[in-house]
Design a protein around this motif. Sequence first.
Motif, PDB file in Angstrom:
ATOM      1  N   CYS A 117       0.843  -1.178   0.000  1.00 47.18           N
ATOM      2  CA  CYS A 117       0.000   0.000   0.000  1.00 47.18           C
ATOM      3  C   CYS A 117       0.884   1.236   0.000  1.00 47.18           C
ATOM      4  CB  CYS A 117      -0.971   0.008   1.171  1.00 47.18           C
ATOM      5  SG  CYS A 117      -0.184   0.046   2.773  1.00 47.18           S
ATOM      6  N   CYS A 118       0.337   2.335  -0.437  1.00 45.78           N
ATOM      7  CA  CYS A 118       1.055   3.590  -0.538  1.00 45.78           C
ATOM      8  C   CYS A 118       1.387   4.111   0.860  1.00 45.78           C
ATOM      9  CB  CYS A 118       0.195   4.612  -1.286  1.00 45.78           C
ATOM     10  SG  CYS A 118       0.920   6.247  -1.371  1.00 45.78           S
TER      11      CYS A 118
ATOM     12  N   GLY B 180      -2.104   5.299   1.885  1.00 48.32           N
ATOM     13  CA  GLY B 180      -2.643   3.994   2.261  1.00 48.32           C
ATOM     14  C   GLY B 180      -3.392   3.286   1.155  1.00 48.32           C
ATOM     15  N   ASN B 181      -3.466   3.877  -0.034  1.00 45.51           N
ATOM     16  CA  ASN B 181      -4.142   3.257  -1.168  1.00 45.51           C
ATOM     17  C   ASN B 181      -3.423   1.961  -1.537  1.00 45.51           C
ATOM     18  OD1 ASN B 181      -5.717   2.894  -3.531  1.00 45.51           O
ATOM     19  ND2 ASN B 181      -4.253   4.056  -4.740  1.00 45.51           N
TER      20      ASN B 181
ATOM     21  N   SER C 224      12.801   0.124 -11.671  1.00 41.11           N
ATOM     22  CA  SER C 224      11.371  -0.155 -11.523  1.00 41.11           C
ATOM     23  C   SER C 224      10.863   0.454 -10.225  1.00 41.11           C
ATOM     24  CB  SER C 224      11.113  -1.656 -11.520  1.00 41.11           C
ATOM     25  OG  SER C 224      11.409  -2.205 -12.774  1.00 41.11           O
ATOM     26  N   ALA C 225       9.629   0.915 -10.261  1.00 43.02           N
ATOM     27  CA  ALA C 225       9.020   1.508  -9.079  1.00 43.02           C
ATOM     28  C   ALA C 225       7.520   1.262  -9.125  1.00 43.02           C
ATOM     29  CB  ALA C 225       9.305   3.007  -9.038  1.00 43.02           C
ATOM     30  N   LEU C 226       6.862   1.535  -8.014  1.00 43.02           N
ATOM     31  CA  LEU C 226       5.408   1.454  -7.935  1.00 43.02           C
ATOM     32  C   LEU C 226       4.865   2.847  -7.726  1.00 43.02           C
ATOM     33  CD1 LEU C 226       4.968  -1.695  -5.673  1.00 43.02           C
ATOM     34  CD2 LEU C 226       4.690  -1.546  -8.150  1.00 43.02           C
TER      35      LEU C 226
ATOM     36  N   CYS D 124      -2.599   9.200  -5.129  1.00 42.47           N
ATOM     37  CA  CYS D 124      -1.882  10.446  -4.863  1.00 42.47           C
ATOM     38  C   CYS D 124      -0.637  10.641  -5.711  1.00 42.47           C
ATOM     39  CB  CYS D 124      -1.501  10.519  -3.376  1.00 42.47           C
ATOM     40  SG  CYS D 124      -0.202   9.363  -2.875  1.00 42.47           S
ATOM     41  N   GLY D 125      -0.229   9.610  -6.483  1.00 39.69           N
ATOM     42  CA  GLY D 125       0.922   9.738  -7.355  1.00 39.69           C
ATOM     43  C   GLY D 125       2.265   9.491  -6.699  1.00 39.69           C
TER      44      GLY D 125
END
Length: 63
Positions: free
Chosen positions: A28-29, A33-34, A50-52, A57-58
Amino acid sequence: MPHDPDPVTAPNEVPWPDQPPVELLALCCPGCGNNELVETVITTDLGHESALECTCCGEVCPL
């Protein structure tokens, strides 16, 4: 003449390959928290990585 259904093997009786169990991580972010993250590529000092990225919220978190 009654028809017997095909026998069904219980999941614990299925001969699984000798592999360690897969661990699933709940991601989750950290910002909002997304839990809807998409994979993206970012530019760093070392090149591309690589990233998420959070769809809400970006926020971008390297893997």
